[in-house]
Scaffold this motif. Sequence first.
Motif, PDB file in Angstrom:
ATOM      1  N   ILE A 295      -6.597   7.612   4.039  1.00  0.00           N
ATOM      2  CA  ILE A 295      -7.516   6.780   5.088  1.00  0.00           C
ATOM      3  C   ILE A 295      -7.588   7.364   6.314  1.00  0.00           C
ATOM      4  O   ILE A 295      -8.522   7.507   6.766  1.00  0.00           O
TER       5      ILE A 295
ATOM      6  N   ARG B 127     -10.436  -4.878   6.755  1.00  0.00           N
ATOM      7  CA  ARG B 127      -9.265  -4.547   6.008  1.00  0.00           C
ATOM      8  C   ARG B 127      -8.625  -5.699   5.776  1.00  0.00           C
ATOM      9  O   ARG B 127      -7.933  -6.071   4.775  1.00  0.00           O
TER      10      ARG B 127
ATOM     11  N   MET C 241       0.880  -1.320   0.049  1.00  0.00           N
ATOM     12  CA  MET C 241       0.014  -0.057   0.235  1.00  0.00           C
ATOM     13  C   MET C 241       0.723   1.323   0.073  1.00  0.00           C
ATOM     14  O   MET C 241       1.935   1.344   0.789  1.00  0.00           O
ATOM     15  N   LYS C 242       0.266   2.111  -0.747  1.00  0.00           N
ATOM     16  CA  LYS C 242       1.200   3.266  -0.886  1.00  0.00           C
ATOM     17  C   LYS C 242       1.004   4.536   0.230  1.00  0.00           C
ATOM     18  O   LYS C 242      -0.158   4.527   0.675  1.00  0.00           O
TER      19      LYS C 242
ATOM     20  N   SER D 177     -14.051  11.843   9.783  1.00  0.00           N
ATOM     21  CA  SER D 177     -15.439  11.185  10.293  1.00  0.00           C
ATOM     22  C   SER D 177     -15.631  11.413  11.681  1.00  0.00           C
ATOM     23  O   SER D 177     -16.741  11.016  12.028  1.00  0.00           O
TER      24      SER D 177
ATOM     25  N   ARG E 258      -9.458  10.820   6.237  1.00  0.00           N
ATOM     26  CA  ARG E 258     -10.866  10.052   6.197  1.00  0.00           C
ATOM     27  C   ARG E 258     -11.370   9.924   7.671  1.00  0.00           C
ATOM     28  O   ARG E 258     -12.352  10.398   7.955  1.00  0.00           O
TER      29      ARG E 258
ATOM     30  N   GLU F 124     -13.539  -2.851  11.427  1.00  0.00           N
ATOM     31  CA  GLU F 124     -13.147  -2.395  10.342  1.00  0.00           C
ATOM     32  C   GLU F 124     -11.616  -2.932  10.154  1.00  0.00           C
ATOM     33  O   GLU F 124     -11.429  -3.219   8.825  1.00  0.00           O
TER      34      GLU F 124
ATOM     35  N   GLU G  60      -2.265   6.660  -0.065  1.00  0.00           N
ATOM     36  CA  GLU G  60      -3.462   5.961   0.300  1.00  0.00           C
ATOM     37  C   GLU G  60      -3.684   5.964   1.805  1.00  0.00           C
ATOM     38  O   GLU G  60      -4.805   6.083   2.388  1.00  0.00           O
TER      39      GLU G  60
ATOM     40  N   ILE H  13      -2.103  -1.886   8.489  1.00  0.00           N
ATOM     41  CA  ILE H  13      -2.769  -1.397   9.610  1.00  0.00           C
ATOM     42  C   ILE H  13      -1.955  -0.570  10.555  1.00  0.00           C
ATOM     43  O   ILE H  13      -2.626   0.439  11.108  1.00  0.00           O
TER      44      ILE H  13
ATOM     45  N   GLN I  43      -1.404   2.977   9.213  1.00  0.00           N
ATOM     46  CA  GLN I  43      -2.743   3.448   9.213  1.00  0.00           C
ATOM     47  C   GLN I  43      -2.843   4.168  10.722  1.00  0.00           C
ATOM     48  O   GLN I  43      -3.283   5.561  10.411  1.00  0.00           O
TER      49      GLN I  43
END
Lengths: 416, 234
Positions: free
Chosen positions: A9, A322, A1-2, A16, A12, A318, A5, A332, A335
Amino acid sequence: MKWIESFIIAVRSLGSNKLRSSLTMLGVIIGVGSVITLMSVGRGAEKSITSTLEGMGTNLIYIASQTPGVQGLAAMGMASQSLTLSDAEAIAERVPSVVAVAPITENYAEVAAGDESVAAFIEATTPEYEYVLNFPTEYGQFITARHVASRDMVTVLGSDIAEDLFGGEDAVGKKVKINGRQFNVIGVLEAKGGQMMGISMDAIIVVPITTYQARLFPGQTVRGEDAIQQIAVQIESTEVADIVSADITELLSQRHRITEEGKEDFLIMTQEQMMGMIQQVTGLLTVLLGAIASISLLVGSIGIMNIMLVSVTERTREIGIRKAVGAKRRDILLQFLLEAAMLSLSGGVVGIIGGWAVSWLISTFSAAAGISIDAVVSWDIVILAISVSVFIGLVSGIYPAMRAARLNPIDALHYE
Amino acid sequence: MSPNKGMIELENITKIYRMGDVEVPALRGVTLNIYQGEMVALIGASGSGKSTLMNIVGFLDKPTEGKYTIEGIDVSGLNDNKLAEMRNKKIGFVFQTYNLLARTAAIANVELPLIYGGTGQKRKRAMEALERVGLKERATHKPSELSGGEQQRVAIARALVNDPSLILADEPTGNLDSKSTVEIISIFCRLNQEGITVILVTHEPDVAAKAQRIVRLLDGKIVEDKKVEPAAGN
Ligand SMILES: Nc1ncnc2c1ncn2[C@@H]1O[C@H](COP(=O)(O)OP(=O)(O)O)[C@@H](O)[C@H]1O
Ligand SMILES: [Mg+2]
């Protein structure tokens, strides 16, 4: 994963839950903001004192009275006046490498002209003061040897005093009352703009030391001669400061009949020693302020860790989803680490802006109040604050992130 | 792949859950071959081990004992990262409860495997997948704005977006009404016709009837494994 991204995430998921994210950030904002403010105010204070000292000339040695055996603050409170005018003369005549000597006695006095009246800081001294302590006149002249010899009622006003008493008018030739006694104004000093221990360098007035002793504040030494508080000695260069100090000690010990070392009734301090002492105090102050501010940073980081732990628990499903579609442990981990780092980094940035604004306010208001603290936010403080806040984010994020990354996909999916 | 060689080969798989001192055997020696292109219905009473078996086949869980090979690769020799990669590339999982990310648009949910799979043109591929399940118009809707059947179709789009060779669906119609059930099952049938191997857990006989093969579990063991004659009017 870059990275991009992971970044999206993180943005976002922070977006939220905006209220929670901003409350968490608040901890870091306050922490970083207070670090920035306190550090820059501390530095500003240090800078203003140092520049004032430097403005007084660097090749200086100060001699002050002290009661032997009494040290620290107590010594200041009970300073006996052991120094005399003839001590000053003897130093000027007999100690090599001495350029000039200015005996000084300081005091507060009321200065009035017409209806105007201000409190001023009196510097009672001799003509040497003008260049030993670097106080050139803007108008008129400085006090002369003749004024000193004949105890003339003359005074030279600091620029603030002249401004306060006479406004835009030329003060030279006017009369002022110092503690009720009439003096002729013979000159006005150039504005210096600095301050020393809260006293503006432009709120002083200069009078001949003999006039001060005879007519304003007659004070006596233990030996019955006319007392002075300090002697400022200008020397050829800073290199000879130590030798000259030693010579002066020897001379004064002899004159004061002091036989034992350590029993001197005077204290000699070079400009360098004074500067070092003041920097030590202000430096300590800065560190202390920084330490206090760091505590709020610590509290902020605990807040981040707490929220990240809650977030991991809340988002267990979540994480399971994933992982079920192919997220690896490090995806993870990344993130959640990014989320924590972004929380603290954005908190840090807002904190820097806030701290900068508060520093600016402090500078502005302190200047208006006459105490100039130039609280500059320098780059090193900003970089320090940013790295500290990112570091805090990573440290407080690593444990929650690792908990998230280690979750077994099926357990995470079944989490209720 | 030779037709006799299974795409998935399970050999004497057991799974024992430990809950404190109590051991719960969920699978007790399952041996099963599933071939490329098959559509298999896994049936059996609740608690018979169907989900456990699906999770093992989908690398979400590891067997206690036994050998599992997929396309000739022994799964027991794979580390976590490799398993994550296999989940991402080879398998699409569809759950009874959809398992979509809440507050996240359908299209973003479908893109999820591509984020971890590292291929380009994510938006375009996700859109194509949504189109295959007939939900192109709902791409920007969040799960809360979609019906159960629509959410499950988003989940199917997510399962097939990375061109998996195997789709695992654990009671995909368990929460749906009969109309949605028919739609979802017809999507699986179509995907199977396009060559994707499908394993489907179900309680409903008419759903199972759509498969070519029915495997029945009882208390963690396979008790029946039969071919189904193609039903008329399929
Ligand atoms: N995580 C778990 N921990 C303990 N026991 C479990 C767990 N998951 C399933 N089981 C048990 O394993 C058995 C098989 O469960 P499962 O595979 O979910 O059955 P099915 O999907 O056929 O209803 C059941 O007895 C269930 O209680
Ligand atoms: Mg089940």
